[in-house]
Write a protein that holds these residues in place. Structure first.
Motif, PDB file in Angstrom:
ATOM      1  N   PHE A  61     -11.409  -2.171   9.639  1.00 46.91           N
ATOM      2  CA  PHE A  61     -10.232  -3.031   9.728  1.00 46.91           C
ATOM      3  C   PHE A  61     -10.536  -4.297   8.954  1.00 46.91           C
ATOM      4  O   PHE A  61     -11.522  -4.991   9.240  1.00 46.91           O
ATOM      5  CB  PHE A  61      -9.897  -3.362  11.182  1.00 46.91           C
ATOM      6  CG  PHE A  61      -8.779  -4.355  11.329  1.00 46.91           C
ATOM      7  CD1 PHE A  61      -7.456  -3.947  11.263  1.00 46.91           C
ATOM      8  CD2 PHE A  61      -9.049  -5.704  11.537  1.00 46.91           C
ATOM      9  CE1 PHE A  61      -6.421  -4.866  11.394  1.00 46.91           C
ATOM     10  CE2 PHE A  61      -8.026  -6.622  11.679  1.00 46.91           C
ATOM     11  CZ  PHE A  61      -6.710  -6.196  11.607  1.00 46.91           C
ATOM     12  N   GLU A  62      -9.711  -4.586   7.954  1.00 43.69           N
ATOM     13  CA  GLU A  62      -9.984  -5.729   7.095  1.00 43.69           C
ATOM     14  C   GLU A  62      -8.719  -6.554   6.904  1.00 43.69           C
ATOM     15  O   GLU A  62      -7.630  -6.012   6.755  1.00 43.69           O
ATOM     16  CB  GLU A  62     -10.525  -5.268   5.742  1.00 43.69           C
ATOM     17  CG  GLU A  62     -11.038  -6.406   4.885  1.00 43.69           C
ATOM     18  CD  GLU A  62     -11.989  -5.922   3.798  1.00 43.69           C
ATOM     19  OE1 GLU A  62     -11.709  -6.199   2.619  1.00 43.69           O
ATOM     20  OE2 GLU A  62     -13.002  -5.272   4.140  1.00 43.69           O
ATOM     21  N   GLY A  63      -8.894  -7.867   6.907  1.00 40.98           N
ATOM     22  CA  GLY A  63      -7.787  -8.791   6.701  1.00 40.98           C
ATOM     23  C   GLY A  63      -8.094  -9.748   5.569  1.00 40.98           C
ATOM     24  O   GLY A  63      -9.255 -10.105   5.328  1.00 40.98           O
ATOM     25  N   GLN A  64      -7.062 -10.168   4.874  1.00 40.54           N
ATOM     26  CA  GLN A  64      -7.226 -11.076   3.744  1.00 40.54           C
ATOM     27  C   GLN A  64      -6.065 -12.046   3.686  1.00 40.54           C
ATOM     28  O   GLN A  64      -4.968 -11.758   4.159  1.00 40.54           O
ATOM     29  CB  GLN A  64      -7.310 -10.286   2.433  1.00 40.54           C
ATOM     30  CG  GLN A  64      -6.051  -9.506   2.113  1.00 40.54           C
ATOM     31  CD  GLN A  64      -6.213  -8.591   0.921  1.00 40.54           C
ATOM     32  OE1 GLN A  64      -7.231  -7.904   0.789  1.00 40.54           O
ATOM     33  NE2 GLN A  64      -5.214  -8.583   0.033  1.00 40.54           N
ATOM     34  N   SER A  65      -6.345 -13.219   3.106  1.00 41.01           N
ATOM     35  CA  SER A  65      -5.328 -14.242   2.914  1.00 41.01           C
ATOM     36  C   SER A  65      -5.379 -14.678   1.464  1.00 41.01           C
ATOM     37  O   SER A  65      -6.458 -14.988   0.940  1.00 41.01           O
ATOM     38  CB  SER A  65      -5.568 -15.429   3.853  1.00 41.01           C
ATOM     39  OG  SER A  65      -4.621 -16.456   3.619  1.00 41.01           O
ATOM     40  N   GLU A  66      -4.207 -14.722   0.819  1.00 42.86           N
ATOM     41  CA  GLU A  66      -4.109 -15.116  -0.584  1.00 42.86           C
ATOM     42  C   GLU A  66      -2.994 -16.153  -0.722  1.00 42.86           C
ATOM     43  O   GLU A  66      -1.899 -15.962  -0.202  1.00 42.86           O
ATOM     44  CB  GLU A  66      -3.801 -13.912  -1.472  1.00 42.86           C
ATOM     45  CG  GLU A  66      -4.870 -12.832  -1.444  1.00 42.86           C
ATOM     46  CD  GLU A  66      -4.436 -11.590  -2.196  1.00 42.86           C
ATOM     47  OE1 GLU A  66      -4.992 -11.307  -3.266  1.00 42.86           O
ATOM     48  OE2 GLU A  66      -3.523 -10.902  -1.697  1.00 42.86           O
ATOM     49  N   THR A  67      -3.291 -17.224  -1.423  1.00 36.92           N
ATOM     50  CA  THR A  67      -2.282 -18.233  -1.721  1.00 36.92           C
ATOM     51  C   THR A  67      -2.043 -18.257  -3.225  1.00 36.92           C
ATOM     52  O   THR A  67      -2.981 -18.090  -4.019  1.00 36.92           O
ATOM     53  CB  THR A  67      -2.723 -19.633  -1.247  1.00 36.92           C
ATOM     54  OG1 THR A  67      -3.976 -19.967  -1.854  1.00 36.92           O
ATOM     55  CG2 THR A  67      -2.848 -19.668   0.259  1.00 36.92           C
ATOM     56  N   LEU A  68      -0.803 -18.494  -3.584  1.00 39.89           N
ATOM     57  CA  LEU A  68      -0.418 -18.530  -4.988  1.00 39.89           C
ATOM     58  C   LEU A  68       0.712 -19.543  -5.130  1.00 39.89           C
ATOM     59  O   LEU A  68       1.814 -19.338  -4.612  1.00 39.89           O
ATOM     60  CB  LEU A  68       0.043 -17.146  -5.453  1.00 39.89           C
ATOM     61  CG  LEU A  68       0.428 -17.000  -6.926  1.00 39.89           C
ATOM     62  CD1 LEU A  68      -0.750 -17.363  -7.827  1.00 39.89           C
ATOM     63  CD2 LEU A  68       0.889 -15.583  -7.210  1.00 39.89           C
ATOM     64  N   SER A  69       0.417 -20.662  -5.806  1.00 34.74           N
ATOM     65  CA  SER A  69       1.414 -21.715  -5.977  1.00 34.74           C
ATOM     66  C   SER A  69       1.194 -22.389  -7.316  1.00 34.74           C
ATOM     67  O   SER A  69       0.089 -22.346  -7.881  1.00 34.74           O
ATOM     68  CB  SER A  69       1.312 -22.747  -4.841  1.00 34.74           C
ATOM     69  OG  SER A  69       0.139 -23.530  -4.986  1.00 34.74           O
ATOM     70  N   CYS A  80     -11.529 -11.143   7.836  1.00 38.40           N
ATOM     71  CA  CYS A  80     -12.382 -10.378   8.749  1.00 38.40           C
ATOM     72  C   CYS A  80     -12.656  -9.020   8.143  1.00 38.40           C
ATOM     73  O   CYS A  80     -11.919  -8.547   7.263  1.00 38.40           O
ATOM     74  CB  CYS A  80     -11.738 -10.230  10.133  1.00 38.40           C
ATOM     75  SG  CYS A  80     -10.280  -9.153  10.124  1.00 38.40           S
ATOM     76  N   SER A  81     -13.705  -8.389   8.609  1.00 39.27           N
ATOM     77  CA  SER A  81     -14.034  -7.024   8.218  1.00 39.27           C
ATOM     78  C   SER A  81     -14.825  -6.403   9.356  1.00 39.27           C
ATOM     79  O   SER A  81     -15.978  -6.782   9.603  1.00 39.27           O
ATOM     80  CB  SER A  81     -14.837  -7.006   6.916  1.00 39.27           C
ATOM     81  OG  SER A  81     -15.092  -5.677   6.501  1.00 39.27           O
ATOM     82  N   PRO A 115     -12.153  -3.422  17.882  1.00 36.34           N
ATOM     83  CA  PRO A 115     -11.839  -4.745  18.454  1.00 36.34           C
ATOM     84  C   PRO A 115     -11.394  -5.702  17.354  1.00 36.34           C
ATOM     85  O   PRO A 115     -12.145  -5.996  16.421  1.00 36.34           O
ATOM     86  CB  PRO A 115     -13.172  -5.179  19.073  1.00 36.34           C
ATOM     87  CG  PRO A 115     -14.208  -4.457  18.270  1.00 36.34           C
ATOM     88  CD  PRO A 115     -13.600  -3.166  17.815  1.00 36.34           C
ATOM     89  N   VAL A 116     -10.175  -6.187  17.454  1.00 39.53           N
ATOM     90  CA  VAL A 116      -9.608  -7.089  16.461  1.00 39.53           C
ATOM     91  C   VAL A 116      -9.748  -8.520  16.965  1.00 39.53           C
ATOM     92  O   VAL A 116      -9.327  -8.827  18.091  1.00 39.53           O
ATOM     93  CB  VAL A 116      -8.129  -6.753  16.186  1.00 39.53           C
ATOM     94  CG1 VAL A 116      -7.517  -7.742  15.211  1.00 39.53           C
ATOM     95  CG2 VAL A 116      -8.007  -5.325  15.650  1.00 39.53           C
ATOM     96  N   PRO A 117     -10.337  -9.421  16.181  1.00 37.52           N
ATOM     97  CA  PRO A 117     -10.512 -10.808  16.643  1.00 37.52           C
ATOM     98  C   PRO A 117      -9.169 -11.457  16.993  1.00 37.52           C
ATOM     99  O   PRO A 117      -8.174 -11.301  16.288  1.00 37.52           O
ATOM    100  CB  PRO A 117     -11.172 -11.499  15.440  1.00 37.52           C
ATOM    101  CG  PRO A 117     -11.835 -10.389  14.680  1.00 37.52           C
ATOM    102  CD  PRO A 117     -10.961  -9.187  14.863  1.00 37.52           C
ATOM    103  N   ALA A 139      -5.199  -4.162   6.929  1.00 37.96           N
ATOM    104  CA  ALA A 139      -5.115  -2.723   6.670  1.00 37.96           C
ATOM    105  C   ALA A 139      -6.349  -2.037   7.244  1.00 37.96           C
ATOM    106  O   ALA A 139      -7.388  -2.664   7.507  1.00 37.96           O
ATOM    107  CB  ALA A 139      -4.986  -2.431   5.170  1.00 37.96           C
ATOM    108  N   LEU A 140      -6.213  -0.717   7.421  1.00 38.12           N
ATOM    109  CA  LEU A 140      -7.307   0.144   7.851  1.00 38.12           C
ATOM    110  C   LEU A 140      -7.786   0.969   6.663  1.00 38.12           C
ATOM    111  O   LEU A 140      -6.978   1.454   5.861  1.00 38.12           O
ATOM    112  CB  LEU A 140      -6.855   1.064   8.983  1.00 38.12           C
ATOM    113  CG  LEU A 140      -6.611   0.417  10.345  1.00 38.12           C
ATOM    114  CD1 LEU A 140      -5.932   1.394  11.282  1.00 38.12           C
ATOM    115  CD2 LEU A 140      -7.922  -0.076  10.952  1.00 38.12           C
TER     116      LEU A 140
END
Length: 500
Positions: A61-69, A80-81, A115-117, A139-140
């Protein structure tokens, strides 16, 4: 390839309850389907048996954050991973023996529970509206490592002809399975459904700066210091609410009667502001606050599994330098709402009888906010978001209040205009829907029908406290005792029952 994987979570949406907390976790469960089929043979009429030795099966299970401005450019962070090995220590032998010619592959389901934080920000889209959407996503991913044990078989299939050239240890990946994270916050136990209790703020209202920058006379400080202001707003506001309760209490404590007649409260104005902060790097405070993976596991050392298409342009470093952060702020008042509230009468609310001069003057209203977005700018539609913080993107809400006062000078006919202002922090949250239940009428011949039918299980926080103890509502009395009836849930006659 004879082996194929697919990820099947029990739900593609993970609902988290309560405030973001790094010490809490939520369960994301499901299973991985393993499909095994026989490859077609060029020289044999029937398909041969496929045998593999499954050495490893991992789910991530992995999460990501991307900003674009336009101001900050492109930035990304791995939130997280979490990886779990689903196989025991010994490899597993799989084969489709007896089903070689079947049109359907042999399948095995391996259950997972990750377990997801509990601190993770919710799934959302934000950033430059002129480019493909960036934001926070989860996503998984699943990977299997296996050994093809068909080598040495007498069949002249294409796979066996090429077998000596190929590596026997192979890997296969499952298609990416997106997961949506949502967060809900429940009102307190003493609040009405969906309504949060009011928070009280003792306000130190200050003078609003003069927009013209000119120097002018002001209300004496010893007069302003005697004005006491207390404001009340909800501790949180549900996203489906179209108005926000607001209570303003004002009084002049220990003010002389002559000063009371000179001081007037003409009007007050209210604005509700949403502030979005975009950053291109995480500060040290953010790293300490959010338990994100270390720099050794962050891009560019370990690239994101599903990066934004524009990331390659920024990785080259040819697009120049950008600011560290940029803000987008706008009012979320209803489009027809001015935010001005005029005090009736001449405004001398403190010029009262001596016995009541220290009482509070109460102003109570509801501030309408828009339900649907109606404006756009560089970051897209100005829509309401929940209040939350993340390493690269934060959303904050404030209520700004301005009180307009007038003060008559004793030595002239001049009237001084003064604006007192203060800001209150707000919190906008999603509130879980209350499951609707329909109770089926009890009938003696089928006693089990006297059970409420609910379509959704209640949240854990509705049944248990944070320490695991069950919540008990002692305000609900126990039902009165009733003697056993002839119709028993266990099918016993009344003379066969015993009363405990």
């Amino acid at each position: 390839m004879p082996l194929a994987l697919s990820i099947q979570p029990f739900s593609d949406v993970l609902d988290m309850y309560g405030d973001a907390d790094s010490s809490s976790t939520f369960s994301l469960s499901g299973h991985i389907s393993i499909s095994l089929s026989s490859p077609a043979s060029l020289f044999a009429r029937r398909r041969t048996t496929t045998r593999i030795l499954l050495q490893s099966l991992t789910i991530t299970f992995e999460g990501q954050s991307e900003t674009l401005s336009p101001g900050t450019g492109y930035a990304c962070v791995r939130l997280c991973s979490v990886t779990r090995e689903l196989l025991p220590s010994d490899p597993v032998d799989l084969s489709n023996e007896g089903h070689e010619d079947s049109d359907k592959p042999c399948m095995w389901n391996v259950i997972f529970d990750i377990p997801v934080p509990g601190w993770l920000p919710t799934t959302s889209v934000y950033g430059d509206a002129s480019l493909p959407a960036a934001g926070t996503s989860y996503a998984l991913y699943a990977t299997a490592t296996f050994v093809d044990t068909n080598h040495g078989h007498s069949s002249l299939s294409f796979a066996n002809i090429c077998g000596p050239v190929r590596s026997r240890t192979r890997t296969v990946d499952a298609p990416r399975r997106p997961v949506i994270l949502r967060r809900f916050v429940e009102p307190g136990p003493e609040s009405s459904p969906g309504i949060f209790e009011m928070s009280v703020y003792i306000v130190d209202a200050g003078r609003a700066p003069d927009s013209n920058g000119s120097s002018r006379r002001s209300i004496p400080s010893d007069v302003l210091e005697k004005i006491q202001v207390v404001a009340s707003i909800p501790s949180a506001t549900a996203m489906d609410e179209t108005s926000i309760p607001f209570i303003l209490r004002v009084r002049a404590k220990d003010m002389d009667d002559s000063e009371r007649t000179k001081l007037k409260i003409i009007e007050f104005s209210v604005d509700v502001e949403q502030v979005e902060v975009y950053r291109n790097s995480s500060s040290r405070n953010d790293i300490d606050q959010y338990p994100i993976p270390s720099q050794n596991h962050q891009p560019p050392r370990v690239p994101l599994r599903n990066p934004h298409p524009i990331h390659t342009l920024y990785d080259t470093g040819f697009l120049g330098t950008f600011r560290s952060s940029i803000k987008r702020s706008f009012s979320i008042l209803a489009p027809t709402e001015s935010g001005r509230y005029v005090i009736s009468g001449d405004g001398r609310i403190f010029a009262q009888d001596h016995n009541q001069k220290d009482n509070w003057y109460i102003l109570e209203t509801k501030i309408p906010v828009f339900a649907e977005p109606y404006l756009r700018d560089w970051a897209g539609t100005r829509k309401r978001r929940i209040t939350e913080r993340s390493p690269l993107f934060c959303v904050e809400h404030y209520m700004h209040v301005v009180i307009r006062c007038e003060y008559d000078l004793a030595d002239s006919d001049e009237t001084i205009l003064e604006r007192l202002h203060f800001s209150l922090p707000m919190r906008h949250v999603n509130v879980p829907e209350i499951p609707s239940g329909n109770v089926i009428e009890h009938r003696c011949e089928d006693p089990w029908k006297n059970v409420p039918v609910t379509h959704t299980l209640p949240a854990y926080s509705q049944l248990f406290h944070s320490n695991g103890e069950r919540k008990l509502d002692y305000s609900i009395p126990l039902p009165p005792y009733e003697a056993p009836s002839a119709c028993s849930p266990f099918g016993l006659a009344s003379d066969q029952q015993r009363t405990l």
